[in-house]
Scaffold this motif. Structure first.
Motif, PDB file in Angstrom:
ATOM      1  N   ALA A 118     -77.216   3.375 -15.178  1.00  0.00           N
ATOM      2  CA  ALA A 118     -78.517   3.270 -14.513  1.00  0.00           C
ATOM      3  C   ALA A 118     -79.636   3.638 -15.483  1.00  0.00           C
ATOM      4  O   ALA A 118     -79.500   4.574 -16.276  1.00  0.00           O
ATOM      5  CB  ALA A 118     -78.550   4.209 -13.306  1.00  0.00           C
ATOM      6  N   VAL A 141     -82.588   8.223  -7.663  1.00  0.00           N
ATOM      7  CA  VAL A 141     -81.593   9.297  -7.739  1.00  0.00           C
ATOM      8  C   VAL A 141     -82.128  10.438  -8.604  1.00  0.00           C
ATOM      9  O   VAL A 141     -82.653  10.192  -9.695  1.00  0.00           O
ATOM     10  CB  VAL A 141     -80.252   8.758  -8.303  1.00  0.00           C
ATOM     11  CG1 VAL A 141     -79.204   9.856  -8.351  1.00  0.00           C
ATOM     12  CG2 VAL A 141     -79.757   7.595  -7.446  1.00  0.00           C
ATOM     13  N   VAL A 153     -77.010  16.443  -7.106  1.00  0.00           N
ATOM     14  CA  VAL A 153     -77.439  15.047  -7.074  1.00  0.00           C
ATOM     15  C   VAL A 153     -78.028  14.699  -5.714  1.00  0.00           C
ATOM     16  O   VAL A 153     -77.431  14.975  -4.685  1.00  0.00           O
ATOM     17  CB  VAL A 153     -76.241  14.108  -7.364  1.00  0.00           C
ATOM     18  CG1 VAL A 153     -76.652  12.655  -7.238  1.00  0.00           C
ATOM     19  CG2 VAL A 153     -75.667  14.393  -8.745  1.00  0.00           C
ATOM     20  N   GLU A 178     -82.355   5.176 -11.804  1.00  0.00           N
ATOM     21  CA  GLU A 178     -82.330   3.998 -10.961  1.00  0.00           C
ATOM     22  C   GLU A 178     -81.141   4.070 -10.001  1.00  0.00           C
ATOM     23  O   GLU A 178     -80.050   4.465 -10.392  1.00  0.00           O
ATOM     24  CB  GLU A 178     -82.180   2.790 -11.912  1.00  0.00           C
ATOM     25  CG  GLU A 178     -81.835   1.487 -11.310  1.00  0.00           C
ATOM     26  CD  GLU A 178     -81.236   0.515 -12.348  1.00  0.00           C
ATOM     27  OE1 GLU A 178     -81.107  -0.664 -12.012  1.00  0.00           O
ATOM     28  OE2 GLU A 178     -80.894   0.933 -13.470  1.00  0.00           O
ATOM     29  N   PHE A 179     -81.334   3.662  -8.762  1.00  0.00           N
ATOM     30  CA  PHE A 179     -80.254   3.600  -7.778  1.00  0.00           C
ATOM     31  C   PHE A 179     -79.399   2.370  -8.062  1.00  0.00           C
ATOM     32  O   PHE A 179     -79.907   1.266  -8.211  1.00  0.00           O
ATOM     33  CB  PHE A 179     -80.851   3.508  -6.364  1.00  0.00           C
ATOM     34  CG  PHE A 179     -79.839   3.285  -5.296  1.00  0.00           C
ATOM     35  CD1 PHE A 179     -79.040   4.321  -4.843  1.00  0.00           C
ATOM     36  CD2 PHE A 179     -79.667   2.016  -4.730  1.00  0.00           C
ATOM     37  CE1 PHE A 179     -78.093   4.117  -3.842  1.00  0.00           C
ATOM     38  CE2 PHE A 179     -78.733   1.802  -3.727  1.00  0.00           C
ATOM     39  CZ  PHE A 179     -77.942   2.852  -3.297  1.00  0.00           C
ATOM     40  N   LEU A 180     -78.097   2.584  -8.162  1.00  0.00           N
ATOM     41  CA  LEU A 180     -77.163   1.474  -8.385  1.00  0.00           C
ATOM     42  C   LEU A 180     -76.501   1.113  -7.066  1.00  0.00           C
ATOM     43  O   LEU A 180     -75.991   1.986  -6.370  1.00  0.00           O
ATOM     44  CB  LEU A 180     -76.083   1.878  -9.392  1.00  0.00           C
ATOM     45  CG  LEU A 180     -76.545   2.214 -10.802  1.00  0.00           C
ATOM     46  CD1 LEU A 180     -75.351   2.684 -11.633  1.00  0.00           C
ATOM     47  CD2 LEU A 180     -77.213   1.019 -11.456  1.00  0.00           C
ATOM     48  N   ILE A 274     -71.574   5.831 -13.712  1.00  0.00           N
ATOM     49  CA  ILE A 274     -72.370   6.804 -12.956  1.00  0.00           C
ATOM     50  C   ILE A 274     -72.321   8.147 -13.676  1.00  0.00           C
ATOM     51  O   ILE A 274     -73.328   8.790 -13.914  1.00  0.00           O
ATOM     52  CB  ILE A 274     -71.846   6.979 -11.514  1.00  0.00           C
ATOM     53  CG1 ILE A 274     -71.878   5.658 -10.752  1.00  0.00           C
ATOM     54  CG2 ILE A 274     -72.682   8.028 -10.784  1.00  0.00           C
ATOM     55  CD1 ILE A 274     -71.224   5.754  -9.381  1.00  0.00           C
ATOM     56  N   GLU A 275     -71.113   8.570 -13.997  1.00  0.00           N
ATOM     57  CA  GLU A 275     -70.970   9.863 -14.675  1.00  0.00           C
ATOM     58  C   GLU A 275     -69.583   9.952 -15.283  1.00  0.00           C
ATOM     59  O   GLU A 275     -68.673   9.219 -14.909  1.00  0.00           O
ATOM     60  CB  GLU A 275     -71.134  11.017 -13.683  1.00  0.00           C
ATOM     61  CG  GLU A 275     -70.074  10.972 -12.606  1.00  0.00           C
ATOM     62  CD  GLU A 275     -69.691  12.309 -11.995  1.00  0.00           C
ATOM     63  OE1 GLU A 275     -70.262  13.329 -12.393  1.00  0.00           O
ATOM     64  OE2 GLU A 275     -68.792  12.312 -11.151  1.00  0.00           O
TER      65      GLU A 275
END
Ligand code: AMP
Ligand code: GLY
Length: 423
Positions: A118, A141, A153, A178-180, A274-275
């Motif tokens: 993102a 986010v 988060v 950014e929101f995915l 994401i992570e």
């Protein structure tokens, strides 16, 4: 081979269970362990985050391989201390554990290496965070930096919610991103510093309530594999995300060694990161361990020793599900001390009951943490695994516990041909 396993949760119970069945495992010691782990390993009371203590124990017990379960010892430099003492360890250095310890570090690495993730900005003050909001669409986010077990988060559905999250976090490192949109899947990869091998995929349920509602937890259940991560998508995630990460870490002089857990969003444009976590997930590990065929201890030794060229990676055909039984109050303040009975009866149903927050008391077992048990079963299909796990769970007598009855619902509905909206 003598093995020292660090940790005390359901993940470590599953690791100990699997290591104990490995032909190349001689002695298995776990620090500090728990009553479930004591079935497979000798448990030694010791702070797993104290590098000097871990090295001392490993030397005293002629340990050939240290396996680190949770992230905290890694961030504390336990793997570095073991390597410096010439002890093989499956787990990254403190520098490589930054992939989990600092979201900002990982985002910068992705930007430099062109890894899909993102769009983001890093800020240090609440004022800068508020100003940065203008550059993002809603939802947006907000992530506080540092190890936060997913609790730092906020996926903000409105601008007001985003502002509230920023005010609540106060000044300090933050990532705004950014929101995915898409469905999430986790990919567990063995990395020996240079080479990467995908081990298994899984999905977990982070919310405490059925239908994936309510506050976030460490995970209320999981299943493996994650069918949404098709072989083609997995290959793409390896090529575009995991392999460039391992390369970048090696080039920076901080090679990653151990289990790399990629949290992926499967977007319309392909998988995006994401992570990262730098260890097995919990409860994903409980679901994955029964799927691993062959000599798991030898496999981890190959990872630790940078010998993945002759890696023997085999999986059982089975589909698995893990259902967490938590103590009332979790993820807030869990009720401790509740009696737990019926585990033998549950296992007689064909499941395995891994233990997380349990303690031995007066010859019996009581709850001592938030997540208490991880009931795991295998089957030919996810529905079979689900039926077996819940049949076993029904035999457990733990009045102070609760569990979700809908683990795997999204996948089970999809298997029935229903249209499913992503989480
Ligand atoms: P993290 O701790 O980074 O894994 O975030 C916890 C959860 O927040 C993830 O599992 C996602 O469900 C959600 N999340 C994090 N980042 C994003 C993003 N950029 N877009 C959508 N959801 C996200
Ligand atoms: N279940 C998610 C984690 O272990 O971080």
């Amino acid at each position: 081979m003598n093995i020292l396993l660090l940790g005390s949760g359901g993940r470590e119970d599953a690791l100990a269970w699997r290591l104990r069945q490995s032909p190349s495992c001689d002695e298995l010691v776990c620090a500090p362990g728990n009553p479930g782990i004591a079935r497979w390993a000798e448990c030694v009371a010791l702070d797993p985050c104290d590098p000097a203590e871990v090295v001392r124990l490993a030397q005293a017990r002629n340990i050939d391989l240290v396996v680190v379960g949770p992230e905290a010892p890694l961030v504390a430099g336990v793997a570095d201390a073991c390597r410096a003492a010439g002890i093989a360890v499956c787990g990254p250095s403190a520098a490589a554990a930054e992939l989990e310890g600092s979201k900002g570090f990982t985002k910068d690495l992705c930007a430099k290496a062109g890894i899909p993730t993102a769009a983001y900005v890093r800020v240090d003050t609440a004022a800068a965070a508020l100003a940065a909001l203008d550059r993002f669409a809603i939802p947006v986010v907000i992530k506080a930096d540092g190890l936060a077990a997913g609790k730092g988060v906020t996926v903000a559905a409105t601008r007001a919610e985003a502002e509230a999250a920023i005010h609540a976090a106060g000044d300090g490192h933050m990532v705004i991103e950014e929101f995915l949109d898409g469905e999430e899947a986790s990919l567990f990869v063995l990395v020996d510093g240079a080479r990467c091998a995908a081990l298994a995929s899984a999905q977990d349920h982070k919310r405490v309530g059925e239908g994936d509602t309510g506050p976030n937890t460490g995970g209320m259940g999981a299943y493996s594999p994650a069918p949404v991560l098709t072989p083609a998508l997995e290959a793409r995630a390896m090529r575009e995300i995991v392999e460039p990460t391992a390369r970048a870490m090696a080039e920076a002089g901080t090679p990653f060694n151990g289990v790399l857990f990629a949290g992926l969003m499967l977007t319309a444009e392909g998988p995006k990161l994401i992570e990262y976590n730098v260890r097995f997930g919990d409860p994903e590990c409980e679901a994955i361990m029964p799927r691993i065929a062959g000599d798991f201890a030898a496999l981890l030794a190959d990872v630790a020793n940078g010998r993945m060229d002759d890696l023997d990676l085999e999986l059982e055909e089975a589909v698995t599900m893990t259902v967490i039984v938590a103590a009332q109050g979790y993820p807030g303040t869990p009720k401790k001390g509740g009696a737990i009975r019926g585990l033998d009866e549950a296992e007689a149903e064909g499941a395995i009951v891994f233990q997380a927050g349990t303690a031995a008391q007066d010859g019996g077992l009581v709850a001592s943490g938030g997540r208490v048990l991880a009931v795991t079963a295998a089957g030919e299909t996810l529905a079979d695994a689900r039926d077996a796990a819940y049949a076993a769970l029904a035999k457990i007598d733990f009045a102070d516990g609760f569990h979700r009855r809908d683990i795997g619902w999204r996948e089970l509905e999809r298997a029935r041909g229903a249209a499913v909206t992503p989480s």
